[in-house]
Design a protein around this motif. Structure first.
Motif, PDB file in Angstrom:
ATOM      1  N   GLU A   1     -16.546  -5.554  58.332  1.00 47.78           N
ATOM      2  CA  GLU A   1     -16.520  -5.215  56.904  1.00 47.78           C
ATOM      3  C   GLU A   1     -16.967  -6.378  56.053  1.00 47.78           C
ATOM      4  OE1 GLU A   1     -12.693  -2.198  56.895  1.00 47.78           O
ATOM      5  OE2 GLU A   1     -12.468  -4.232  56.132  1.00 47.78           O
ATOM      6  N   HIS A   2     -17.560  -6.070  54.913  1.00 53.15           N
ATOM      7  CA  HIS A   2     -17.905  -7.108  53.928  1.00 53.15           C
ATOM      8  C   HIS A   2     -17.503  -6.617  52.558  1.00 53.15           C
ATOM      9  CE1 HIS A   2     -20.368  -8.908  57.096  1.00 53.15           C
ATOM     10  NE2 HIS A   2     -20.784  -7.685  57.346  1.00 53.15           N
ATOM     11  N   ILE A   3     -16.855  -7.492  51.791  1.00 51.99           N
ATOM     12  CA  ILE A   3     -16.354  -7.075  50.482  1.00 51.99           C
ATOM     13  C   ILE A   3     -17.024  -7.916  49.410  1.00 51.99           C
ATOM     14  CG2 ILE A   3     -14.287  -6.847  49.068  1.00 51.99           C
ATOM     15  CD1 ILE A   3     -12.682  -6.472  51.551  1.00 51.99           C
ATOM     16  N   PHE A   4     -17.462  -7.275  48.345  1.00 50.29           N
ATOM     17  CA  PHE A   4     -18.113  -7.977  47.244  1.00 50.29           C
ATOM     18  C   PHE A   4     -17.412  -7.613  45.945  1.00 50.29           C
ATOM     19  CE2 PHE A   4     -21.585  -9.251  49.866  1.00 50.29           C
ATOM     20  CZ  PHE A   4     -21.716  -8.238  50.781  1.00 50.29           C
ATOM     21  N   VAL A   5     -17.294  -8.600  45.054  1.00 54.95           N
ATOM     22  CA  VAL A   5     -16.660  -8.353  43.761  1.00 54.95           C
ATOM     23  C   VAL A   5     -17.727  -7.904  42.771  1.00 54.95           C
ATOM     24  CG1 VAL A   5     -15.369  -9.409  41.889  1.00 54.95           C
ATOM     25  CG2 VAL A   5     -14.925 -10.086  44.237  1.00 54.95           C
ATOM     26  N   VAL A   6     -17.408  -6.861  42.019  1.00 55.08           N
ATOM     27  CA  VAL A   6     -18.371  -6.352  41.032  1.00 55.08           C
ATOM     28  C   VAL A   6     -18.122  -7.075  39.720  1.00 55.08           C
ATOM     29  CG1 VAL A   6     -19.182  -4.297  39.862  1.00 55.08           C
ATOM     30  CG2 VAL A   6     -18.290  -4.126  42.180  1.00 55.08           C
TER      31      VAL A   6
END
Lengths: 117, 692
Positions: free
Chosen positions: B495-500
């Motif tokens: 998984e990869h998480i990015f902040v908007v």
């Protein structure tokens, strides 16, 4: 031609002289010789069997062969000691030698039986 | 008593700024129902008079109707204790206390007996508790019986004896032997002093009372504080046996203070916020689950309430979370600590401030409307300046009639944290795949973040992914939620998480795959996309699956980092493993049985050959001895050898070495003896033959 013939004759003459000399040995020595021959033969048969079927229970093969060879060796020792023409053992009574032979055989066979498995 | 207490609490009129937020609920019906549950007697009567008294007092304060059978059993135990001549001062004290509520009749003779016994107890008292029970009992019987003549002969002497137990820090010891001092004992001592003063036949020296005042002030120096403004007394936990706990200690001190203030004419000069802090402490307990704590709480609050001068007023809030969607209105209740009625007053909203900001108030100062039916003050519409988020509202109480200002203590401004929630509009949400160099859109799709989405996109490492949406509050302003994440999950669960990020209302994230190739561990394939937008003030926080994107990334080079190992299904790692079947060693191939038997026969052949050879040689047994003794030996010799050989056969078949050796030793011994005899016999015979 004469040389080969003489070799053959020599061999035949040698054989005959051996036979006649052997006939002169005392009976008890002949018994011992017979015993030795029996032991070696038994050993040979065991080796042939092993050669045929493989040495799987190797300890059994060894104990069998060694029992035969061992008893043959002890018999040879007995023959040396009992032979009257042998000056070295002049003073050893033959009964004593026989008693040694029996004792050593019993010990050998105890060990062999243990190893037989 | 009221006038005395007026002197004691008049300082509370001084308005002091109350900094902490005050969110305590006054006593309510949940207290009453818990009281009925907690104070149920065991088989109709309580275990001790102390508990009977506590139950009766609690019911009295809360206004719960006394059950007649409870009163009857209480009266029975009271009259038993009072009539018995073996009751201690403690028993009499609690019996009289319970009687002050149950109001059972005590006959003259019994009361005379009690008075004399208690007076004797006073003279013979040596520890603080002895004084407490005996003096307290006398005070009670003075009120209850018709006897007028209940006085302490040497009141000053008794006063001094009790004062002797005090320490310099305002605490009291229990006895002269025990060096431990406690605030709980201080409360008891103050009550005792109050009792002595009220029983004194002549006036007690005022200087003694002044010293007590100083002790009280010193005691208040040791008061402890919670962050929300509650104040309480607590003792050090030295010996678990004596330790009472903050509730009992604080209530004991408060009782002592109230009793003492009632008997002195002087002003105790205690700061008003200390008393308010004590009220907050007791209200902050909520509904205790233990009968003793419950009694202490209710009794202390009654002490605070029963004074007719300054009754603390409490603001209570049914709900501190308001929803803009439901158009909630802000409701405030005002009552005393025990939930009684208050005179007419108005609650003013002085200001509202955004949490954490020091800007000016967002609302103007306004009054709340009073609703007669519910008894609450209501702010009907939240001002337009209040949007979703958390705020601090500041309230003030304004009493309508000036004469009430002397009776009630309204404190000062109260700050309350209020949260406002609402529906956040999510608009203009779209997702697009852009070409890296030119920024031109390759494919663009609209999203419906409120509903289901199943977008399917594809991109390679030279392109970019852009997700954008707008968030607007109900009042039309921009909103920044706590959480705005985009998650990409590969088929292999990496998984990869990015902040908007956002600028104003517009939220946008651009994923440039060229720079992310290494972060993604060069894993090509299908990635699921998930968007999370959430906040405490947002009523429609969402976690939606947007769809999936096929990513085509280049091959991983040699030194590229491997993706982290994904958590294994715990059952497969920690569960049972496959069963191992033991593979036994394959048995060796044996020769066919016939061959073995044939060779067995062949082995016998040389033996036969030997025997035949022996016969041919002409062996005989002529040398076998004929005489019986040597013959026996000879026979035994051969038998012995045979026995040994038989033993060897048994050894091979069945026996083990040790057994064999044992038997062999035995047989061998015989054989050696016998063999020696026969062979020496034979040797002698042949020697004789040789010499002959």
């Amino acid at each position: 031609m004469g040389r080969t013939l003489s070799t053959k004759e020599d061999a035949g003459a040698l054989f005959h002289s051996l036979r006649s000399a052997y006939a002169a040995t005392p009976v008890n020595l002949k018994i011992i010789d017979l015993y030795v021959g029996f032991a070696i033969f038994t050993a040979l048969i065991q080796v042939v069997y092993m050669a045929m079927v493989g040495s799987f229970p190797f300890n059994s093969f060894l104990s069998g062969v060694l029992s035969c060879v061992g008893t043959a060796v002890l018999a040879v020792c007995l023959r040396i000691q009992v032979n009257k023409e042998n000056k070295e053992f002049k003073d050893l009574p033959p009964e004593r030698a026989f008693a040694d032979f029996v004792l050593c055989n019993l010990v050998l066979h105890l060990v062999i039986m243990n190893f037989l498995g | 008593m009221a006038r005395r207490l007026a002197g004691f609490l008049v300082l509370l009129l001084v308005v002091s700024i109350c900094e902490a937020a005050f969110l305590f609920q006054p006593i309510s019906d949940s207290h009453r129902s818990t009281a009925l549950e907690l104070f149920t007697p065991d088989h109709g009567s309580f275990k001790s008079l102390e508990e009977t008294y506590e139950a009766l007092r609690t019911f009295q304060i809360l206004g719960i109707e006394k059950k007649p059978d409870l009163t009857a059993t209480a009266c029975r135990s009271i009259s038993e204790t009072v009539g018995s001549s073996s009751s201690t001062a403690k028993d009499l004290f609690y019996a009289l206390k319970a009687n002050s509520i149950a109001e059972c009749k005590i006959d003259k003779k019994a009361s005379k007996g009690i008075i004399s016994r208690l007076k004797a107890a006073v003279s013979g008292a040596s520890s603080l508790l002895d004084f407490y029970y005996s003096v307290g009992g006398l005070v009670l019987i003075k009120d209850q019986s018709s006897e007028a003549d209940v006085h302490l002969a040497d009141a000053e002497g008794v006063f001094r004896s009790v004062k002797a137990f005090s320490q310099s820090d305002g605490r009291w010891r229990y006895s002269s032997n025990n060096p431990e001092s406690s605030a709980f004992a201080a409360g008891i001592a103050l009550e005792t002093h109050a009792g002595i003063v009220s029983l004194a036949s002549s006036e007690i020296d005022q200087s003694l009372i002044s010293t007590l005042k100083n002790d009280i002030i010193k005691l208040f120096d040791s008061i402890e504080k919670y962050d929300d403004g509650a104040l309480y007394f607590d003792d050090k936990l030295v010996d678990g046996h004596e330790y009472q706990g903050p509730v009992s200690t604080t209530s004991s001190v408060l009782r002592g203070l109230t009793a003492f203030a009632a008997v002195t004419a002087e002003n105790l000069n205690l700061p008003g916020d200390k008393i308010l802090g004590l009220a907050k402490f007791f209200l902050g307990i909520g509904v205790p689950g233990d009968a003793k704590d419950f009694f202490n709480q209710i009794d202390s609050l009654a002490c605070l309430e029963s004074n007719r001068v300054s009754i603390p007023l409490i603001l209570s809030f049914p709900s501190t979370v308001l929803s803009l969607t439901r158009k909630d209105s802000l409701k405030v209740g005002v009552s005393t600590v025990l939930g009684s009625e208050v005179p007419s007053l108005t609650v003013k909203l002085v200001g509202a401030f955004s949490s954490g900001s020091k800007d000016a108030s967002l609302v103007e100062s306004q009054e709340l409307n009073f609703d007669k039916t519910s008894g609450l003050h209501i702010l009907n519409d939240l001002p337009k300046s209040i949007d979703v988020g958390s705020y601090t509202f500041v309230f003030e109480i304004v009493l309508h009639e000036p004469k009430h200002e002397e009776v009630y203590f309204k404190g000062s401004q109260t700050k309350v944290p209020i949260s406002v929630t609402g529906l956040i509009k999510i608009e203009n949400s779209e997702i697009a795949v852009l070409d890296s160099d030119l920024g031109s859109i390759e494919s663009q799709k609209k999203l419906d973040l409120a509903g289901k989405n199943a977008i399917s996109l594809s991109a390679n490492h030279l392109q970019k992914l852009r997700l954008s949406f707008q968030l607007t509050t109900p009042r039309g302003r921009s909103f920044k939620p706590h959480q705005a994440f985009l998650k990409l999950r590969h088929e292999s669960k990496v998984e990869h998480i990015f902040v908007v990020g956002n600028s104003g209302k517009q939220f946008e994230i651009v994923l440039n795959f060229l720079g992310l190739v290494e972060k993604f561990f060069y894993l090509s394939g299908k990635y699921d996309m998930e968007l999370t937008v959430g906040d405490a003030a947002m009523e429609n926080s969402l976690l939606v699956a947007i769809g999936h994107i096929e990513l085509d990334l280049p091959e991983a080079p040699e030194k590229a980092p491997r993706p982290p190992p994904q958590p294994v299904d715990p059952y497969s790692r920690y569960g049972p493993k496959a069963e191992i079947t033991h593979i036994f060693r394959a048995p060796e191939k044996r020769p066919p049985q016939e061959l073995s038997l044939a060779f067995l026969g062949l082995t016998i052949l040389p033996l036969l050959g030997f025997l035949i050879g022996l016969l041919r040689l002409g062996v005989n047994l002529k040398n076998f001895p004929t005489k019986p003794l040597p013959a026996t030996f000879a026979v035994l010799f051969h038998v012995g050898i045979g026995a040994v050989l038989l033993l060897y056969v048994f050894f091979w078949v069945k026996l083990d070495l040790f057994q064999t050796l044992k038997i062999l030793g035995f047989l061998g011994g015989i054989l050696v003896f016998v063999g020696h005899r026969i062979l020496s016999h034979l040797a002698a015979a042949s020697a004789k033959l040789k010499s002959a």
